[in-house]
Write a protein that holds these residues in place. Structure first.
Motif, PDB file in Angstrom:
ATOM      1  N   TRP A   1      23.899  75.589  14.795  1.00 21.75           N
ATOM      2  CA  TRP A   1      22.567  76.132  14.615  1.00 21.75           C
ATOM      3  C   TRP A   1      22.650  77.654  14.606  1.00 21.75           C
ATOM      4  O   TRP A   1      23.675  78.219  14.953  1.00 21.75           O
ATOM      5  CB  TRP A   1      21.608  75.607  15.685  1.00 21.75           C
ATOM      6  CG  TRP A   1      21.757  76.207  17.050  1.00 21.75           C
ATOM      7  CD1 TRP A   1      21.034  77.238  17.575  1.00 21.75           C
ATOM      8  CD2 TRP A   1      22.686  75.823  18.070  1.00 21.75           C
ATOM      9  NE1 TRP A   1      21.444  77.516  18.851  1.00 21.75           N
ATOM     10  CE2 TRP A   1      22.444  76.667  19.188  1.00 21.75           C
ATOM     11  CE3 TRP A   1      23.689  74.862  18.165  1.00 21.75           C
ATOM     12  CZ2 TRP A   1      23.174  76.569  20.367  1.00 21.75           C
ATOM     13  CZ3 TRP A   1      24.415  74.768  19.348  1.00 21.75           C
ATOM     14  CH2 TRP A   1      24.152  75.605  20.425  1.00 21.75           C
ATOM     15  N   GLY A   2      21.572  78.279  14.165  1.00 17.36           N
ATOM     16  CA  GLY A   2      21.576  79.740  14.089  1.00 17.36           C
ATOM     17  C   GLY A   2      21.208  80.203  12.700  1.00 17.36           C
ATOM     18  O   GLY A   2      20.872  79.411  11.818  1.00 17.36           O
TER      19      GLY A   2
ATOM     20  N   ARG B   1      20.162  66.728   9.831  1.00 19.72           N
ATOM     21  CA  ARG B   1      20.090  68.037   9.193  1.00 19.72           C
ATOM     22  C   ARG B   1      18.633  68.473   9.140  1.00 19.72           C
ATOM     23  O   ARG B   1      17.794  67.794   8.539  1.00 19.72           O
ATOM     24  CB  ARG B   1      20.676  67.944   7.770  1.00 19.72           C
ATOM     25  CG  ARG B   1      20.403  69.140   6.872  1.00 19.72           C
ATOM     26  CD  ARG B   1      21.177  70.377   7.333  1.00 19.72           C
ATOM     27  NE  ARG B   1      21.075  71.475   6.379  1.00 19.72           N
ATOM     28  CZ  ARG B   1      20.786  72.729   6.750  1.00 19.72           C
ATOM     29  NH1 ARG B   1      20.552  73.028   8.005  1.00 19.72           N
ATOM     30  NH2 ARG B   1      20.737  73.686   5.836  1.00 19.72           N
ATOM     31  N   GLN B   2      18.329  69.555   9.791  1.00 19.17           N
ATOM     32  CA  GLN B   2      17.016  70.191   9.683  1.00 19.17           C
ATOM     33  C   GLN B   2      17.266  71.642   9.291  1.00 19.17           C
ATOM     34  O   GLN B   2      18.418  72.077   9.242  1.00 19.17           O
ATOM     35  CB  GLN B   2      16.266  70.119  11.022  1.00 19.17           C
ATOM     36  CG  GLN B   2      15.940  68.701  11.495  1.00 19.17           C
ATOM     37  CD  GLN B   2      14.886  68.011  10.632  1.00 19.17           C
ATOM     38  OE1 GLN B   2      14.059  68.673  10.022  1.00 19.17           O
ATOM     39  NE2 GLN B   2      14.929  66.679  10.564  1.00 19.17           N
ATOM     40  N   ASP B   3      16.202  72.376   9.034  1.00 21.65           N
ATOM     41  CA  ASP B   3      16.370  73.787   8.664  1.00 21.65           C
ATOM     42  C   ASP B   3      17.204  74.539   9.689  1.00 21.65           C
ATOM     43  O   ASP B   3      18.034  75.363   9.351  1.00 21.65           O
ATOM     44  CB  ASP B   3      14.999  74.476   8.569  1.00 21.65           C
ATOM     45  CG  ASP B   3      14.284  74.016   7.309  1.00 21.65           C
ATOM     46  OD1 ASP B   3      14.955  73.402   6.449  1.00 21.65           O
ATOM     47  OD2 ASP B   3      13.066  74.259   7.208  1.00 21.65           O
ATOM     48  N   ALA B   4      16.928  74.208  10.947  1.00 17.98           N
ATOM     49  CA  ALA B   4      17.500  75.029  12.014  1.00 17.98           C
ATOM     50  C   ALA B   4      18.850  74.536  12.510  1.00 17.98           C
ATOM     51  O   ALA B   4      19.557  75.258  13.185  1.00 17.98           O
ATOM     52  CB  ALA B   4      16.521  75.092  13.192  1.00 17.98           C
ATOM     53  N   TYR B   5      19.219  73.315  12.227  1.00 17.92           N
ATOM     54  CA  TYR B   5      20.489  72.813  12.761  1.00 17.92           C
ATOM     55  C   TYR B   5      21.127  71.775  11.852  1.00 17.92           C
ATOM     56  O   TYR B   5      20.488  71.228  10.956  1.00 17.92           O
ATOM     57  CB  TYR B   5      20.283  72.239  14.174  1.00 17.92           C
ATOM     58  CG  TYR B   5      19.465  70.975  14.216  1.00 17.92           C
ATOM     59  CD1 TYR B   5      20.080  69.725  14.107  1.00 17.92           C
ATOM     60  CD2 TYR B   5      18.079  71.012  14.365  1.00 17.92           C
ATOM     61  CE1 TYR B   5      19.342  68.559  14.137  1.00 17.92           C
ATOM     62  CE2 TYR B   5      17.324  69.863  14.393  1.00 17.92           C
ATOM     63  CZ  TYR B   5      17.957  68.629  14.271  1.00 17.92           C
ATOM     64  OH  TYR B   5      17.231  67.484  14.283  1.00 17.92           O
TER      65      TYR B   5
ATOM     66  N   VAL C   1      23.071  78.780   9.457  1.00 18.59           N
ATOM     67  CA  VAL C   1      22.635  77.439   9.055  1.00 18.59           C
ATOM     68  C   VAL C   1      21.279  77.525   8.371  1.00 18.59           C
ATOM     69  O   VAL C   1      21.025  76.895   7.345  1.00 18.59           O
ATOM     70  CB  VAL C   1      22.562  76.505  10.287  1.00 18.59           C
ATOM     71  CG1 VAL C   1      21.972  75.157   9.909  1.00 18.59           C
ATOM     72  CG2 VAL C   1      23.936  76.330  10.902  1.00 18.59           C
ATOM     73  N   ARG C   2      20.404  78.357   8.935  1.00 15.51           N
ATOM     74  CA  ARG C   2      19.049  78.523   8.404  1.00 15.51           C
ATOM     75  C   ARG C   2      19.075  79.127   6.997  1.00 15.51           C
ATOM     76  O   ARG C   2      18.318  78.714   6.119  1.00 15.51           O
ATOM     77  CB  ARG C   2      18.284  79.470   9.335  1.00 15.51           C
ATOM     78  CG  ARG C   2      16.849  79.112   9.560  1.00 15.51           C
ATOM     79  CD  ARG C   2      16.234  80.143  10.483  1.00 15.51           C
ATOM     80  NE  ARG C   2      16.368  79.790  11.885  1.00 15.51           N
ATOM     81  CZ  ARG C   2      15.543  78.958  12.508  1.00 15.51           C
ATOM     82  NH1 ARG C   2      14.562  78.391  11.864  1.00 15.51           N
ATOM     83  NH2 ARG C   2      15.701  78.686  13.774  1.00 15.51           N
TER      84      ARG C   2
ATOM     85  N   LEU D   1      27.755  70.429  16.292  1.00 14.73           N
ATOM     86  CA  LEU D   1      26.340  70.772  16.161  1.00 14.73           C
ATOM     87  C   LEU D   1      26.261  72.269  15.868  1.00 14.73           C
ATOM     88  O   LEU D   1      26.686  73.091  16.683  1.00 14.73           O
ATOM     89  CB  LEU D   1      25.585  70.438  17.453  1.00 14.73           C
ATOM     90  CG  LEU D   1      24.120  70.866  17.514  1.00 14.73           C
ATOM     91  CD1 LEU D   1      23.274  70.076  16.511  1.00 14.73           C
ATOM     92  CD2 LEU D   1      23.543  70.696  18.919  1.00 14.73           C
TER      93      LEU D   1
ATOM     94  N   ASP E   1      25.528  82.679  14.715  1.00 13.18           N
ATOM     95  CA  ASP E   1      25.853  81.296  14.449  1.00 13.18           C
ATOM     96  C   ASP E   1      26.288  80.666  15.774  1.00 13.18           C
ATOM     97  O   ASP E   1      27.014  81.287  16.540  1.00 13.18           O
ATOM     98  CB  ASP E   1      27.032  81.297  13.464  1.00 13.18           C
ATOM     99  CG  ASP E   1      27.088  80.031  12.644  1.00 13.18           C
ATOM    100  OD1 ASP E   1      26.118  79.273  12.672  1.00 13.18           O
ATOM    101  OD2 ASP E   1      28.115  79.831  11.978  1.00 13.18           O
ATOM    102  N   ASN E   2      25.832  79.448  16.014  1.00 11.97           N
ATOM    103  CA  ASN E   2      26.245  78.754  17.234  1.00 11.97           C
ATOM    104  C   ASN E   2      26.852  77.424  16.868  1.00 11.97           C
ATOM    105  O   ASN E   2      26.394  76.748  15.947  1.00 11.97           O
ATOM    106  CB  ASN E   2      25.045  78.471  18.143  1.00 11.97           C
ATOM    107  CG  ASN E   2      24.519  79.731  18.767  1.00 11.97           C
ATOM    108  OD1 ASN E   2      24.997  80.171  19.802  1.00 11.97           O
ATOM    109  ND2 ASN E   2      23.536  80.339  18.124  1.00 11.97           N
TER     110      ASN E   2
END
Lengths: 385, 261
Positions: free
Chosen positions: A80-81, A109-113, A84-85, A78, A51-52
């Motif tokens: 991502w990681g 909001r996207q799948d990746a972040y 989140v996915r 922010l 996770d980032n």
């Protein structure tokens, strides 16, 4: 309306980025930027999730020449990681807050972040001699103890969330009259997202080298609260504690209330080693005892659910290895759950404004009929400005 | 909470430091034929029971790095002191209030007023080269020692009395003996050497850059050097000093701690 608030917030956040840092009276601007890398694991052999998090905090405080002051503090993250996915619900879960005004939103909001921002302070202050009034989102901190604060009826938070020391604010009006150097009377009222009122009167006194406080309040329109706290010393030891008793308004005579008490001792050795112990006692755990372990981490929803177990025991030592290197080790033991939390950390000041820290958190307990584990490790780089 | 506390300075240190620095101030008054004890008393007395406001920088020097802390401090007699940190930004806005034997720490980031425990009060800042005794000034340079005038010596261009202080048998003192150099004019402590019970030098304090601060001539730079740690030292720079700030007891309140100074 909600959209408008979000737009205003965004605009303010952008504007603040261009306000030159100020170091005097008047407008004060500061904040920090961090990068947090996390690795999260469950049972042994189940693999790790990474996770980032990039986390920016902007504090804009204004102190007028006259009686007024104001504050806007914005926290933007922010994420991502893998976590989140793999957590589709994380977006809706973070898109909003528990305040009367919703000052939290997902900007993207996207799948990746996920990009999320929140204004956790937004208040106007007025001071006239010993009288102070504050209206808006603020953190009125009524706690005395280090880990568990049964007196802090306006705020709930997780002790384990080390990356959010400021804690969320609540939408409130606070009136305070300072009766002396270390004594005051404070009246506060807040509304939550459901429009429920929490209010209280707190009196602080300083006698016999002790700070005392007494509080009378109403929690979420449902419970009367009677509480008290103290901070002082026994011998060379720091001695602090808080007690609160909650009693439902309905059926005042035939229902039983909830008692929560925390008590702590601390000691600073001449070597610089700082040690403290704290215990939390609860007459009932209100059903949280059997909850999934993740609830431990995310924190309670109300001050009444502060305790996961009838007895919780906390201990911590921290030691400044050098002026720039600090190590600490903390642990919590829950006898009833046959469970524990262990959290070592190491922090180094890399430069005057840059800190690097390592944190680990290990949880294990018997909950929902099985042994649950949660292991996490974090590396954080922080630039303060 | 503690994590943040330990990252910055331990609170006792601030106050002690402020007191130590105020102690260094001395009004220029020429006196003749004083005993060793009277000279120490002069240096001590002149710093007591006064108001002050100072802006200072402390620099911790280690072989591979230096760190600075900027702060403002106010004091009133021996009973009241308030210290406000202005830099590093991480700790900006932290303040410490001392009243007699009690002390509070305001941490703006977590918006909490923390009552310091007695053992925290007795704690020096680990990063700097001070001992607890210096910081708290629990012992009295006048009452807890016997004094012997050893002679005269010039320090930083100033004629000084060289005085040996030996602790009385039951004094609460960590030193074996102390050598102090007090300027003949102004009773400024220009140099101090602190020895352990075996007569080994532990620490040297050297004052310099005497200049006009708040209407008085006093050293504006102090270096504290531990004897056994090469490359280690702590520097104090007094940027400004005011001996008549417009403050009274009501200034020293929790309400004022929370407001940026």
């Amino acid at each position: 309306m909600r959209r408008l608030v979000h737009r205003c917030l965004m605009l303010l956040a952008v504007l603040m980025a261009f306000v030159p840092p100020s170091r005097g009276q008047g407008l004060l601007f500061d904040g920090y930027l961090t990068h947090l890398q996390a690795a999260i694991g469950g049972a042994p052999g189940s693999g790790l999730l990474t996770d980032n998090l990039i986390h920016n905090r902007l504090n804009l405080n204004w102190y007028g020449e006259g009686a007024f002051s104001a504050s806007l503090q914005v926290r933007t993250r922010l994420l991502w990681g893998e976590r989140v996915r793999l957590t589709p619900g994380i977006g809706p879960q973070m898109d909003g807050d528990n305040g009367w005004a919703d000052l939290t939103t997902n900007l993207a909001r996207q799948d990746a972040y996920l990009l999320n921002t929140t204004a956790d302070r937004l208040w106007l202050g007025y001071t006239q001699g010993p009288f102070e009034a504050t209206l808006g989102r603020q953190r009125g901190n009524w706690g005395v103890s280090y880990v568990w604060n049964p007196n802090d009826i306006f705020n709930v938070y997780s002790f384990f969330d080390f990356d959010y020391v400021e804690r969320p604010g609540s939408d409130a009006l606070r009136l305070r009259y300072n009766t002396g150097m270390a004594s005051s009377v404070e009246l506060a009222a807040k509304l939550d997202s459901a429009g429920r009122l929490t209010s209280g009167l707190l009196t602080r006194l300083n006698r016999w080298n002790y700070d005392f406080q007494l509080l009378l309040g109403l929690l979420d329109e449902r419970d009367w609260v009677l509480g008290g706290g103290w901070a002082g010393g026994i011998g060379g030891y720091g001695f602090k504690g808080e007690l609160s008793y909650f009693h439902p308004r309905e059926g005042l005579a035939d229902t039983t209330g909830l008692f929560l008490g925390s008590i702590s001792l601390d000691y600073n050795f001449s070597s610089g080693l700082f040690a403290q112990v704290e215990a939390l006692v609860a007459s009932s755990t209100g059903g949280v005892e059997g909850q999934a372990f993740s609830a431990f981490y995310s924190g309670p929803l109300s001050v009444k659910s502060l305790a996961f177990a009838p007895l919780s025991l906390f201990g911590q030592v921290s030691y400044p290895i050098s002026p720039i290197l600090n190590a600490s080790f903390s642990g919590i033991y829950y006898p009833k759950l046959k469970g524990y939390f262990v959290g070592p950390s190491l922090s180094v000041s890399v430069a005057q404004t840059v800190d690097f820290s390592l944190f680990a958190q290990f949880f294990k307990a018997q909950a929902m009929g099985s042994t649950q584990r949660l292991n996490m490790a974090f590396a954080r780089l922080k630039w303060s400005f | 909470m503690n994590y943040h506390l330990k990252q910055s300075m331990t609170p006792g240190s601030w106050l002690g430091l402020a007191l130590l620095l105020v102690l260094l101030a001395a009004a220029p008054q020429a006196q003749a034929q004083l005993s060793a004890k009277e000279i120490i008393q002069k240096a001590d007395e002149l710093t007591r029971g006064q108001k002050s406001h100072a802006v200072m920088r402390m620099t911790v020097v280690r072989p591979s790095y230096t760190r600075t802390v900027d702060f403002k401090t106010w004091s009133l007699g021996r009973d009241y002191a308030l210290t406000y940190i202005t830099d590093p930004v991480r700790d900006k806005g932290q303040s410490f209030l001392k009243h007699k034997t009690e002390m509070w720490n305001w941490q703006p980031r977590i918006e909490r007023m923390i009552k310091m425990s007695p053992s925290m009060l007795a704690q020096g800042w680990m990063g700097s080269d001070y001992s607890n005794d210096d910081l708290l000034r629990e012992s009295s340079m006048v009452e807890d020692y016997t004094h012997e005038l050893l002679g005269s010596q010039d320090i930083a261009g100033l004629a000084c009395h060289k005085i040996k202080l030996v602790p009385k048998p039951d004094a609460p003192v960590v030193w074996g003996h102390i050598l102090l150099w007090i300027s003949k004019e102004g009773f400024m402590q220009m140099r101090g050497e602190y020895y352990d019970e075996y007569g080994e030098l532990v620490r040297t304090e050297a004052a310099s850059e005497v200049r006009e601060l708040g209407g008085r001539r006093m050293p504006s730079h102090i270096e504290i050097v531990p004897a056994d740690q090469p490359g280690h030292k702590t520097l104090i720079d007094i940027q400004s000093m005011d001996f008549a700030p417009a403050i009274d007891e009501s200034f020293f309140s929790q309400q004022n701690m929370r407001r940026p100074q």
